[in-house]
Design a protein around this motif. Structure first.
Motif, PDB file in Angstrom:
ATOM      1  N   SER A 159     -15.458   6.655  -4.189  1.00 26.36           N
ATOM      2  CA  SER A 159     -14.080   7.152  -4.239  1.00 26.36           C
ATOM      3  C   SER A 159     -13.208   6.399  -3.243  1.00 26.36           C
ATOM      4  O   SER A 159     -12.062   6.014  -3.555  1.00 26.36           O
ATOM      5  N   ASP A 160     -13.728   6.160  -2.049  1.00 23.69           N
ATOM      6  CA  ASP A 160     -12.962   5.433  -1.034  1.00 23.69           C
ATOM      7  C   ASP A 160     -12.696   3.988  -1.480  1.00 23.69           C
ATOM      8  O   ASP A 160     -11.577   3.462  -1.300  1.00 23.69           O
ATOM      9  N   MET A 163     -10.043   3.958  -4.235  1.00 21.09           N
ATOM     10  CA  MET A 163      -8.706   4.198  -3.692  1.00 21.09           C
ATOM     11  C   MET A 163      -8.168   2.933  -3.022  1.00 21.09           C
ATOM     12  O   MET A 163      -6.968   2.615  -3.131  1.00 21.09           O
ATOM     13  N   LYS A 164      -9.028   2.211  -2.340  1.00 18.18           N
ATOM     14  CA  LYS A 164      -8.608   0.955  -1.720  1.00 18.18           C
ATOM     15  C   LYS A 164      -8.205  -0.068  -2.787  1.00 18.18           C
ATOM     16  O   LYS A 164      -7.216  -0.808  -2.636  1.00 18.18           O
ATOM     17  N   ALA A 166      -7.013   0.699  -5.737  1.00 18.23           N
ATOM     18  CA  ALA A 166      -5.725   1.144  -6.284  1.00 18.23           C
ATOM     19  C   ALA A 166      -4.569   0.637  -5.429  1.00 18.23           C
ATOM     20  O   ALA A 166      -3.521   0.224  -5.951  1.00 18.23           O
ATOM     21  N   GLU A 167      -4.715   0.643  -4.130  1.00 17.30           N
ATOM     22  CA  GLU A 167      -3.662   0.145  -3.235  1.00 17.30           C
ATOM     23  C   GLU A 167      -3.444  -1.355  -3.442  1.00 17.30           C
ATOM     24  O   GLU A 167      -2.294  -1.841  -3.451  1.00 17.30           O
ATOM     25  N   SER A 178      -3.291   0.547 -11.128  1.00 12.06           N
ATOM     26  CA  SER A 178      -3.385   1.261  -9.857  1.00 12.06           C
ATOM     27  C   SER A 178      -3.490   2.768 -10.091  1.00 12.06           C
ATOM     28  O   SER A 178      -4.283   3.462  -9.453  1.00 12.06           O
ATOM     29  N   LYS A 179      -2.647   3.264 -11.061  1.00 12.68           N
ATOM     30  CA  LYS A 179      -2.700   4.711 -11.336  1.00 12.68           C
ATOM     31  C   LYS A 179      -4.061   5.116 -11.900  1.00 12.68           C
ATOM     32  O   LYS A 179      -4.605   6.154 -11.555  1.00 12.68           O
ATOM     33  N   VAL A 182      -6.550   5.381  -9.113  1.00  7.16           N
ATOM     34  CA  VAL A 182      -6.358   6.608  -8.316  1.00  7.16           C
ATOM     35  C   VAL A 182      -6.992   7.806  -9.021  1.00  7.16           C
ATOM     36  O   VAL A 182      -7.639   8.655  -8.410  1.00  7.16           O
ATOM     37  N   ALA A 185     -10.732   7.653  -8.605  1.00 10.62           N
ATOM     38  CA  ALA A 185     -11.104   7.955  -7.215  1.00 10.62           C
ATOM     39  C   ALA A 185     -11.077   9.464  -6.962  1.00 10.62           C
ATOM     40  O   ALA A 185     -11.980  10.029  -6.335  1.00 10.62           O
ATOM     41  N   ASN A 186     -10.023  10.116  -7.493  1.00 13.57           N
ATOM     42  CA  ASN A 186      -9.922  11.575  -7.306  1.00 13.57           C
ATOM     43  C   ASN A 186     -11.026  12.323  -8.048  1.00 13.57           C
ATOM     44  O   ASN A 186     -11.545  13.326  -7.560  1.00 13.57           O
TER      45      ASN A 186
END
Length: 343
Positions: A159-160, A163-164, A166-167, A178-179, A182, A185-186
């Motif tokens: 997940s981490d 998320m990285k 996605a950024e 990117s969306k 995210v 990741a969630n």
């Protein structure tokens, strides 16, 4: 060559000898329990052999929890309970039950039995108090199998990373990707949380059994039941029940029976006191004898010293008189010479 053939210490033969001796001791104890310790005597079984000092009276009137052959406290943390090495004989218990004077000895033996059991209960209560102070209190606890814990950590790590990623996609202008990153990741983070919640509960905390003093966890039903079915718990249940039974019996004893039992206790106490008094008298007599001998030795020594002193005084007196006469003459002659000069 001879030195090499000698048997070394601690050899297998020594171990075998110890094992044989132990087996013979166990067999002897078994025969004692079945037939009584006087089975080999010419007279055969004595009808009152149960009165011998090496017979366990607790076993005769109930049970012996610390019997060396059947110790209830073996392999437990109760290391302070001494092992009973007396004879525990079913045959002698039968003889005791059939003996015409059984009632005469029963109360005496039961009083001793009650005193012993009350000591065990006091030790157990002290143990319970110490263990209670060391218990883990109630609270939120997470417990899960190792494979589920590994899966939870993997989901958190993925997940981490997602998320990285996605950024980085957002920085490059790819907002759609990117969306989606995210969202994934969630999802992984939520799954990780769900695993943890499924294995998290409100613990009752550790508790100490108020019967045997074993610290256990009621959250683990199987372990808690195993403790209830264990020999230590069963033993202390019997001990506490017997203490209650004997206390009630002693409170309701007829006065005559209690006086008879007390009389036997008093007689036993008188015999002990008589033996102590005899030992003290013998010790006092021995001390007095030694003192008299020492005094005679001192007297002999004093007489010898006085004889030597008189001898010294006689010789010394004559010498002293001679010195005094000589000094007198010297002084007189000195005065005469001095007077002559003056004239």
């Amino acid at each position: 060559g001879g030195a090499r053939s000698a048997r070394p210490r601690g050899s297998a033969a020594d171990g075998a000898g110890v094992a044989v001796a132990s087996a013979m001791q166990d067999a002897r104890a078994l025969l004692d329990s079945l037939m009584g310790p006087s089975r080999d005597s010419k007279e055969g079984q004595k009808p009152d052999g149960f009165k011998d000092k090496n017979i366990c009276k607790r076993f005769l009137v109930g049970f012996c929890p610390n019997d060396a052959q059947d110790n209830w406290f073996h392999n437990t943390r109760r290391k302070d309970v001494n092992v009973c090495t007396k004879v525990h004989s079913d045959r002698l218990r039968e003889d005791f039950e059939k003996h015409p004077d059984r009632e005469k000895y029963l109360i005496e033996y039961e009083k001793e039995f009650l005193t012993f059991l009350e000591g065990l209960v006091r030790e157990a209560d002290a143990w319970i108090q110490r263990e209670t102070a060391n218990c883990t209190g109630p609270g939120t606890v997470t417990k899960m199998p190792a494979n589920m814990r590994t899966k939870m950590y993997d989901l958190q790590e993925k997940s981490d990373l997602m998320m990285k990623q996605a950024e980085e996609l957002a920085d490059s202008g790819d907002l759609g990707a990117s969306k989606m990153a995210v969202v994934k990741a969630n999802e992984m983070r939520d799954e990780s949380k769900q695993i943890k919640e499924q294995h998290t509960f409100e613990s009752q905390g550790e508790k100490v059994c108020d019967i045997c003093g074993v610290r256990c966890n009621p959250d683990e039903p199987a372990d808690y039941k195993a403790h209830l079915d264990g020999r230590l718990h069963d033993g202390y249940t019997k001990i506490r029940a017997k203490v209650k039974e004997l206390r009630e019996k002693m409170r309701n004893l007829p006065e005559k029976v209690e006086e008879e039992a007390g009389g036997r206790d008093a007689k036993a106490g008188d015999r002990d006191r008589d033996r102590d008094r005899d030992r003290r008298s013998a010790a006092t007599a021995a001390t007095a004898r030694v003192a008299r001998e020492s005094e005679r030795d001192r007297d002999r020594g004093d007489r010898g010293d006085r004889g030597r002193d008189r001898g010294r005084d006689d010789h010394g007196g004559h010498r002293g008189e001679g010195r005094e006469r000589g000094e007198g003459r010297d002084r007189g002659e000195g005065r005469d010479r001095g007077e002559g000069r003056d004239r």
